[in-house]
Scaffold this active site. Structure first.
Site, PDB file in Angstrom:
ATOM      1  CG  ASP A 120      -1.829  -1.183   1.279  1.00 20.86           C
ATOM      2  OD1 ASP A 120      -2.458  -1.481   0.251  1.00 20.86           O
ATOM      3  OD2 ASP A 120      -1.892  -1.830   2.343  1.00 20.86           O
TER       4      ASP A 120
ATOM      5  CG  ASP B 126       2.491   5.800  14.496  1.00 20.46           C
ATOM      6  OD1 ASP B 126       3.336   6.179  13.664  1.00 20.46           O
ATOM      7  OD2 ASP B 126       1.731   4.837  14.295  1.00 20.46           O
TER       8      ASP B 126
ATOM      9  CG  ASP C 140      -1.303   5.228   3.255  1.00 21.52           C
ATOM     10  OD1 ASP C 140      -2.150   4.759   2.478  1.00 21.52           O
ATOM     11  OD2 ASP C 140      -1.090   4.781   4.392  1.00 21.52           O
TER      12      ASP C 140
END
Length: 388
Positions: free
Chosen positions: A68, A134, A70
C-alpha cells in the site's frame, strides 16, 4: 545530504529537516508504484506540496516492496477531489480522499495542524503534520519526482539503528490512542527492530487502556494481523507483551493455561503463509478458532445441530472481535470441510431475537421454513369504469 530551513520571527534561519538523496536513502525507484507516483505528480503540477508517506517509505528504505502507498498533500480534500475524477471523500471528522485506479485504492490525506492538539482535524503544514505521526520510522516523506526523502524527526537514523521510537511524548502517546501499543509491537516484528526499554515499560504499564477501544477498531487490527506475512511473530510478541488478551481473551487464556494449545495456535498462524493459502475472505479467520473447535467438537451430533454449536462457539471465542457474519460462516464451513463434512452456504433468519440456522442433511442441505411467517397476499379489487 542537504538540509531544509525555515525562518524564525527574528529572521534567523533554523534547520528543520534533513534531505536524503537517492544514493543516501537507497530506495529502488522500480519498487515505487507508478500510480502513486502519478498521483503525487499531478498534485505537484496543480501547485500542491505532496509526498508518499508512512510505512511504504519505511519498507522501500528496507528494500521491501510495499503493498500500500499512502500520500499526503497540502491540498484540501475538496481540491484533491477536483483534481481526480476517480476520487471520493470519506470520513466525517477526519476527511480523507480515496483515489481509485481500477480495483486499487490510494489514500490521500491533507497535512494536519497541532493547533487543537494531537488529534486535531485542522489543516496545517508539513512541519505540524510530522509531529502528529506515531513513530519516527513511519514519518518519512518521499518525493518521487526528485527521488528524495525528507526527514524531520530522525527517522532515517532510527532505521539505521534498527529501533522503533515514538514521536509523541510517552506521557500522552497511548492515552491519545491505545491502539498505538499494538502497532509498536507489530512494527517491531515486521522490521526486526527493537523497542527501547522505556517504550516497552510504558506499553506494559498502560496496556489496560486497550479495554476502551471499540470492537470495530480491534476487529480491524486483528484482520491486519492475520493477513500479514508475519502473523505468527506478531501474535507471539503481543502475547509476550501481555497485549493479546485484549484482542483475543479466549485464545490468550488457553495459551497461558495449556502450552500445547499455544504451540498449535501459533502453528495455525504460521500456516497462513504456507503455499496454497488463497487468502479468501474468511479463510484466515479460521486460524483464530479452529484449534478451539478441535477441542470441543462433538461429531456424534447431527450435522445441523453441530454446525449451530460450532458457529456459536466460534463467534464467542473471537470476542470482542466482531467479524462479518458471512466470513465467520465461511470459516466454520471450512472447518467442517477439513473433517469431510460438507455444509452449504448458511442462511440466517432473525425472528424475535432468535437466529435460525440451516438444517443440513447428508449428503445435501435442506433448509426449514418452520417459524417463518408467510407473506400475506393483498387482495386486488377489480377496477370498474366510472359511470357517466
Amino acid at each position: 545530504m542537504r538540509y531544509r530551513y525555515s525562518t524564525e520571527e527574528n529572521g534567523k534561519p533554523v534547520k528543520k529537516a534533513v534531505v536524503y538523496t537517492r544514493d543516501e536513502h537507497g530506495i529502488n525507484f522500480d519498487d515505487v508504484d507508478s500510480e502513486a507516483v502519478s498521483i503525487v505528480k499531478r498534485l505537484k503540477e496543480a501547485g500542491y506540496e505532496s509526498y508518499i508517506v508512512g510505512g511504504a517509505v519505511r519498507d522501500l528504505i528496507l528494500q521491501k516492496k510495499p503493498k500500500d502507498f499512502d500520500i499526503v498533500s497540502e491540498a484540501t480534500p475538496a481540491r484533491i477531489k477536483k483534481i481526480f475524477r476517480n476520487a471520493r471523500i470519506i470520513g466525517r471528522r477526519f476527511k480523507l480522499v480515496h483515489v481509485y485506479f481500477g480495483p486499487r485504492i490510494f489514500e490521500v490525506s491533507t497535512f494536519r495542524s497541532l493547533k487543537d492538539g494531537p488529534t486535531s482535524n485542522t489543516f496545517g503544514s508539513i512541519n505540524d503534520d510530522v509531529l502528529r505521526r506515531d513513530f519516527t520510522i513511519n514519518a518519512l516523506f518521499y518525493e518521487p519526482g526528485q527521488q528524495i526523502v525528507v526527514d524531520y524527526i530522525g527517522g532515517m537514523k532510527d532505521i539505521w539503528a534498527k529501533q522503533v521510537k515514538p514521536i509523541i511524548p510517552l506521557s500522552t502517546i497511548f492515552k491519545d490512542d491505545p491502539v498505538r501499543m499494538l502497532r509498536a509491537v507489530k512494527y517491531s516484528v515486521i522490521t526486526g527492530f527493537t523497542l527501547p526499554f522505556t517504550l516497552r515499560w510504558k506499553i506494559k504499564a498502560q496496556s489496560p487502556l486497550l479495554t476502551s477501544v471499540s470492537p470495530s477498531r480491534l476487529t480491524e487490527e486483528i484482520f491486519k494481523i492475520i493477513h500479514s506475512p508475519h502473523a505468527r511473530g506478531i501474535v507471539e510478541a503481543l502475547d509476550n507483551m501481555g497485549l493479546y488478551c485484549y484482542l483475543q481473551p479466549g485464545a490468550a487464556k488457553l495459551m497461558k493455561e495449556n502450552p500445547q494449545f499455544r504451540q498449535r495456535y501459533l502453528r495455525s498462524m504460521a500456516d497462513l503463509n504456507q503455499p496454497g493459502f488463497k487468502n479468501l475472505p474468511g479463510e484466515a479467520l479460521g486460524a483464530l478458532f479452529n484449534d478451539h473447535l478441535e477441542d470441543i467438537a462433538d461429531w456424534e451430533q447431527g450435522i445441523a445441530e453441530h454446525y449451530k454449536s460450532c458457529y456459536s462457539a466460534a463467534r464467542s471465542f473471537v470476542l470482542p472481535m466482531n467479524p462479518p457474519r458471512f466470513e465467520l460462516s465461511y470459516a466454520v464451513r471450512r472447518f467442517f470441510s477439513a473433517h469431510g463434512v460438507t455444509v452449504k452456504k448458511a442462511h440466517f433468519i432473525d425472528l424475535s431475537n432468535r437466529t435460525k440456522h440451516p438444517v443440513t442433511k447428508e449428503p445435501s442441505e435442506a433448509h426449514t421454513t418452520e417459524g417463518v411467517p408467510k407473506k400475506r397476499r393483498r387482495r386486488r379489487t377489480k377496477k370498474t369504469a366510472p359511470q357517466s
